[in-house]
Scaffold this motif. Structure first.
Motif, PDB file in Angstrom:
ATOM      1  N   VAL A  79      30.302  -8.418 -62.775  1.00  0.00           N
ATOM      2  CA  VAL A  79      29.471  -7.193 -62.666  1.00  0.00           C
ATOM      3  C   VAL A  79      28.682  -7.254 -61.355  1.00  0.00           C
ATOM      4  N   GLY A  80      28.229  -8.433 -60.973  1.00  0.00           N
ATOM      5  CA  GLY A  80      27.475  -8.598 -59.716  1.00  0.00           C
ATOM      6  C   GLY A  80      28.352  -8.252 -58.516  1.00  0.00           C
ATOM      7  N   SER A  81      29.576  -8.839 -58.542  1.00  0.00           N
ATOM      8  CA  SER A  81      30.468  -8.574 -57.399  1.00  0.00           C
ATOM      9  C   SER A  81      30.864  -7.107 -57.352  1.00  0.00           C
ATOM     10  N   SER A 115      30.219  -4.728 -54.314  1.00  0.00           N
ATOM     11  CA  SER A 115      31.300  -3.948 -53.657  1.00  0.00           C
ATOM     12  C   SER A 115      31.028  -2.454 -53.785  1.00  0.00           C
ATOM     13  N   LEU A 116      30.407  -2.115 -54.921  1.00  0.00           N
ATOM     14  CA  LEU A 116      30.070  -0.699 -55.132  1.00  0.00           C
ATOM     15  C   LEU A 116      29.044  -0.264 -54.086  1.00  0.00           C
ATOM     16  N   ILE A 117      28.046  -1.100 -53.907  1.00  0.00           N
ATOM     17  CA  ILE A 117      27.002  -0.761 -52.917  1.00  0.00           C
ATOM     18  C   ILE A 117      27.627  -0.696 -51.535  1.00  0.00           C
ATOM     19  N   ASP A 130      38.418  10.972 -51.339  1.00  0.00           N
ATOM     20  CA  ASP A 130      39.403  10.709 -52.405  1.00  0.00           C
ATOM     21  C   ASP A 130      39.928   9.288 -52.336  1.00  0.00           C
ATOM     22  N   GLY A 131      40.190   9.005 -50.999  1.00  0.00           N
ATOM     23  CA  GLY A 131      40.714   7.607 -50.801  1.00  0.00           C
ATOM     24  C   GLY A 131      39.721   6.576 -51.278  1.00  0.00           C
ATOM     25  N   ASN A 132      38.455   6.829 -50.971  1.00  0.00           N
ATOM     26  CA  ASN A 132      37.409   5.870 -51.381  1.00  0.00           C
ATOM     27  C   ASN A 132      37.265   5.809 -52.883  1.00  0.00           C
ATOM     28  N   GLN A 156      40.203   1.741 -58.024  1.00  0.00           N
ATOM     29  CA  GLN A 156      41.154   0.609 -58.048  1.00  0.00           C
ATOM     30  C   GLN A 156      40.399  -0.728 -58.210  1.00  0.00           C
ATOM     31  N   GLU A 157      39.349  -0.735 -57.334  1.00  0.00           N
ATOM     32  CA  GLU A 157      38.563  -1.972 -57.393  1.00  0.00           C
ATOM     33  C   GLU A 157      37.986  -2.197 -58.803  1.00  0.00           C
TER      34      GLU A 157
END
Ligand SMILES: Nc1ncnc2c1ncn2[C@@H]1O[C@H](COP(=O)(O)OP(=O)(O)OP(=O)(O)O)[C@@H](O)[C@H]1O
Length: 957
Positions: free
Chosen positions: A573-575, A579-581, A599-601, A607-608
């Protein structure tokens, strides 16, 4: 009379235990008495209540002593009769009465078992036999020869007196003499005017009537029993009133024709008692099958010397009264009723007399019955009296018991004034005995005059009776022997049976032992099972522990799983958040640049995200799978283990419980068997007999083994002592030999020294002899010289005298004559010469004396060195030898040698071992030893010589 002390009569109560009849009638005990004695109160409960009510309603009587069922004959005698007996010996008249309802123990108390066993009384002997034995014991202990004892035995039955010792009762030809109660002339105590004061002042005495009766001839019994009734001679009869010191008070009751028998021993007295008891009237009543319905008085008279002229007379009346029950209760009818009536008449009067005396009435109804007349002096008179009231403890007799206790407590108030008995003159007694002797002599004479054996009719009858008695006794003895034989046979049979029984018992006991062994076996096995069970339980505990550990493992694994899950979740959840940030930042940047591919993001983010979730999912799956797999892997193992443990435990418990059940059932079976066996077989037999047999056998075995132990002990002791003796002798011998040897060893050097010293002494002796001889010759020489000198002196004196004569003759021609002058000169010269000669002799003697002194001194020195206490024998001898060898001899006189004499002496006598040879040599010596100190004769001799010489010298001068 008023000085005489008043004494209450002693009253005791004796309560026996319940008899058979009372026990069978289930009659409860209503009397409270101590078991033996110790109290003076007796209480009776007549209310029929129990508990505290009974106690409250019971009536208590106070007397002097109370005896319970456990009080024995000896105690009763000692406490009641013996004090009176002592007064009887002192000269008092005494009476002991037993009073009570029938079968309460009156006769038991008064007579008891009068038989002799090996010449001794039994424990059950009553007062009379005990008094008979005591009186002779006491008089023999006092070494008193001056006494006489007589007995009489009278019965009062149906108001008739009967002499129980009168043999006429047994004879068909002779009619017994009638007995009459007889007041002596001085007796003012009659029925009408009888008063307490009068009766008290009555003094017992030997009255004419008493003598008249007592002296009735009965040679036959006298011959048999070395005693007999005595008849007072006429002269004695007339002399009697004067002989009594209390003649003025002579007012006694006497029984005319009553026979009195001399007795010389207690056994004779017992025989008389037995003879009288045989005669006693015994009738059966409802109350007591052997109840005696008569009163009896056994009297012992003691004539005891009190001074040269008089004998003191004292009487002891031992009265057994008839049963005090009332006539209705006894159920006696006809003759019996009359008897019972008369008995009650006597007893009722006795009661009235007691009441009157207790109440101090003026009139005492003594004369209303013969019994009270007989007891007149014992109740309120000069006699010392004791009353024993016998009672039953049972409820069925409570009425009579109460009445007896009433009598007893009343009687306690009666006061007597006991006085010492009367006297009888010695002459009177001697006359009566002489009269008897005369009779015996005449009988003897008539016997001698016949060829065969003569005896009187009476005597013959007596002997025949005796023979009959012996025959009966022999028959009885034979019968008892037969009885004993039969009993013996039975006993032998019983012994055999008991032996058999014993054998079977032994077998049973063996069986029992085996059973017990078997039971022990079982118990052992049981014990083992219990052990196993406890092991199983321990295993179970271990399994439980393992289970707990497994559970702990599970818990730990769960914990770990949760932590890992949290960790994974936290990391992912941290990672993801990072990555979300990042993506958002990127997105912001892109938004600014308008070139952002939203859209790509988004797609990338999704995906991530899906990747993260996949990873999360896979890792959680992986962990949960791992966990589940772990559980799946481990659980069956644990469960398998637990299961097997539980199975084990179950099987063990099952096995244990089954074996427990088996054992318990077998134990209970055995127990039952044992119980049955003990109940049915072991105790069913007469184990007491077997026990007796065992006890007897054990006793015999013990006795035998004790004997053998003692024997062997004795043998051992003897052997031991013998050995000790031998070894002691041996050790003593060897010790003595050793001591002797040692002593001899010690003695050897001393012996050698002695031998040497003896040689020395002999040498000394020789020297001494020589010295003495020399001395003698020297002295002789001195004497010769002195004699010469004295001779020449005398010659010179004669010459001088001659010369003086010539001198006188020629004195006239003296001055002118030259011849005279020459003569005078010659005389002068001769005188000078003489003087020189005398001086020489004196010098010589002085020198000789000096030599003597020196010799003496040297001997003293020598001896003092030899007798020094510090020196031992060897040293002394050494010194002596040394002195002998080394001391320079001093020249003396013509011999020129030192005279010497050795007296070998030892300081202490115990040290002296005197040799015979030495003794001999000492005894031959001219100089003696006195008291161990040397004493030489020379000084004395020397002094004499000196005196002699100086005398001579003086004479010469
Ligand atoms: N204290 C006692 N101890 C043991 N036995 C006793 C005692 N007192 C009485 N007896 C027994 O009781 C029985 C009756 O006693 P005994 O004959 O002395 O009575 P008693 O009072 O003289 O009767 P009676 O008036 O009929 O002559 C006897 O067998 C006697 O041995």
């Amino acid at each position: 009379m008023s000085d005489i002390e008043e004494l209450n009569i002693t009253v005791a109560v004796r309560c026996r235990g319940r008899n058979q009849k009372e026990v069978e009638a289930r009659s409860s005990v209503v009397v409270r008495v101590p078991d033996v004695t110790g109290e003076n109160e007796v209480s009776i409960n007549t209310s029929g209540e129990t508990g505290i009510a009974a106690h409250l309603n019971s009536k208590t009587y106070t007397v002097d002593k109370v005896f319970g069922p456990s009080a024995d004959q000896h105690l009763v005698f000692k406490s009641i009769a013996e004090p009176l007996f002592r007064d009887f010996l002192k000269g008092y008249n005494c009476t002991v009465l037993v009073y009570g309802m029938t079968s309460t123990g009156k006769t038991y108390t008064m007579t008891g078992d009068e038989r002799l066993y090996d010449g001794e009384l039994s424990q059950a002997a009553g007062i009379i036999p005990r008094v008979l034995f005591k009186v002779f014991d006491a008089l023999e202990d006092a070494n008193s020869d001056d006494y006489m004892i007589k007995c009489s035995f009278v019965e009062l039955y149906n108001e008739e007196l009967k002499d129980l010792l009168d043999e006429a009762h047994d004879s068909n030809n002779n009619v017994p003499k009638k007995l009459r109660i007889f007041d002596s002339p001085g007796n003012t105590n009659n029925g009408n005017s009888g008063s307490r004061t009068n009766s008290r002042t009555n003094s017992p005495k030997i009255a004419e009537s008493q003598y008249a009766s007592s002296m009735a001839s009965n040679y036959a019994s006298r011959r048999r029993m070395r005693m007999g009734p005595t008849m007072l001679p006429k002269s004695a009869r007339t002399a009697l009133p004067k002989s009594s010191s209390n003649a003025e008070n002579s007012s006694a009751i006497h029984i005319q024709n009553l026979q009195e028998f001399h007795i010389m021993s207690a056994k004779e007295g017992i025989r008389l008692l037995q003879r009288g008891l045989k005669q006693r009237q015994v009738a059966s009543t409802k109350m007591n099958d052997f109840s005696s319905r008569s009163h009896t008085v056994f009297t012992i008279m003691l004539y005891k010397k009190c001074d040269d002229e008089n004998f003191r007379v004292s009487k002891m009346n031992l009265v057994d009264l008839a049963g005090s029950e009332n006539i209705n209760r006894s159920g006696a009818q006809n003759q019996r009723a009359k008897e019972a009536g008369s008995i009650n008449q006597s007893l009722l009067t006795l009661g009235r007399v007691i009441n009157s005396l207790a109440d101090k009435n003026a009139h005492i109804p003594f004369r209303e019955s013969k019994l009270t007349r007989l007891l007149q002096d014992s109740l309120g008179g000069n006699t010392k009296t004791a009353l024993i009231a016998t009672i039953s403890p049972a409820k069925i007799n409570s009425e009579e018991t109460s009445s007896t206790l009433e009598y007893a407590s009343k009687a306690k108030n009666i006061k007597n004034k006991p006085q010492v008995g009367s006297f009888i003159m010695k002459d009177v007694l001697v006359k009566s005995i002489t009269a008897e002797l005369v009779k015996i002599k005449s009988d003897l004479l008539s016997t001698k005059s016949k060829d065969g054996v003569y005896m009187s009719q009476e005597n013959y009858k007596e002997l025949t009776n005796e023979l009959e008695n012996y025959k009966t006794e022999v028959q009885e003895c034979q019968r008892s022997i037969e009885r004993v034989n039969t009993q013996n046979a039975i006993l032998l049979k019983e012994r055999k049976i008991s032996n058999e029984l014993n054998e079977s018992q032994k077998a049973k006991v063996r069986n029992l032992g085996d059973n017990i062994e078997y039971l022990y076996d079982k118990i052992d096995r049981q014990h083992k099972n219990e052990q196993e069970l406890s092991n199983v339980v321990q295993e179970l505990m271990r399994a439980l522990h393992v289970m707990r550990q497994s559970l702990q493992l599970y818990e730990d694994q769960g914990q770990r799983f949760q932590t890992e899950m949290e960790k994974v979740l936290y990391e992912n959840v941290g990672s993801f958040k990072k990555s979300l940030i990042n993506e958002i930042e990127k997105l912001k940047d892109n938004i600014d640049e308008d070139s952002i591919d939203v859209d790509g993001n988004i797609k990338l983010v999704s995906q991530e995200l899906s990747r993260i979730f996949d990873r999360l999912n896979s890792s959680s799956n992986e962990i949960s799978q791992k966990f589940v797999q772990g559980i799946l892997r481990d659980s069956p193992k644990h469960f398998q283990e637990i299961h097997s443990q539980v199975e084990n435990i179950t099987s063990v418990v099952e096995a244990y419980s089954s074996s427990l059940i088996t054992h318990l059932s077998s134990i209970s079976e055995e127990y039952n068997n044992l119980k049955d066996y003990l109940n049915e077989q072991f105790f069913k037999n007469n184990f007491q007999e077997a026990l007796d047999v065992h006890v007897e056998r054990t006793y015999h075995q013990l006795k035998l083994s004790a004997n053998s132990v003692f024997m062997s002990l004795r043998e051992i002791m003897n052997e031991h002592l013998e050995n000790n003796k031998i070894s002691m002798i041996q050790s003593l011998k060897s010790a003595a030999a050793e001591v002797v040897e040692k002593e001899m060893g010690l003695l050897d050097p001393v012996k050698t020294a002695w031998e040497k010293s003896l040689e020395n002494i002999n040498d000394c002796d020789k020297l001494n002899n020589k010295f003495e001889n020399d001395m003698r010759s020297a002295v002789k020489e001195v004497y010769g010289r002195i004699d010469n000198a004295a001779g020449s002196s005398n010659a010179a004196l004669v010459e001088i005298e001659n010369d003086l004569g010539q001198l006188k003759d020629v004195s006239a021609n003296f001055r002118d004559n030259s011849l005279i002058q020459n003569n005078v000169e010659g005389i002068k010269r001769k005188h000078e010469l003489l003087k020189v000669q005398v001086q020489n002799s004196a010098d010589y003697m002085q020198a000789a004396t000096q030599k003597f002194g020196e010799i003496d001194q040297s001997i003293q020195d020598l001896l003092s060195t030899q007798t020094s206490p510090q020196l031992n024998n060897e040293e002394r001898i050494g010194n002596l030898l040394e002195q002998l060898n080394d001391r320079p001899l001093r020249p003396l006189g013509p011999s020129g040698k030192t005279p010497m004499r050795i007296a070998y002496q030892v300081g202490r006598t115990s040290d002296v071992v005197q040799q015979p040879s030495m003794k001999r040599s000492c005894s031959t010596s001219p100089i003696k030893e006195i008291d161990g100190n040397r004493r030489a004769p020379s000084p004395l001799k020397r002094r004499l010589l000196e005196d002699d010489i100086s005398l001579k010298a003086k004479e010469i001068e």
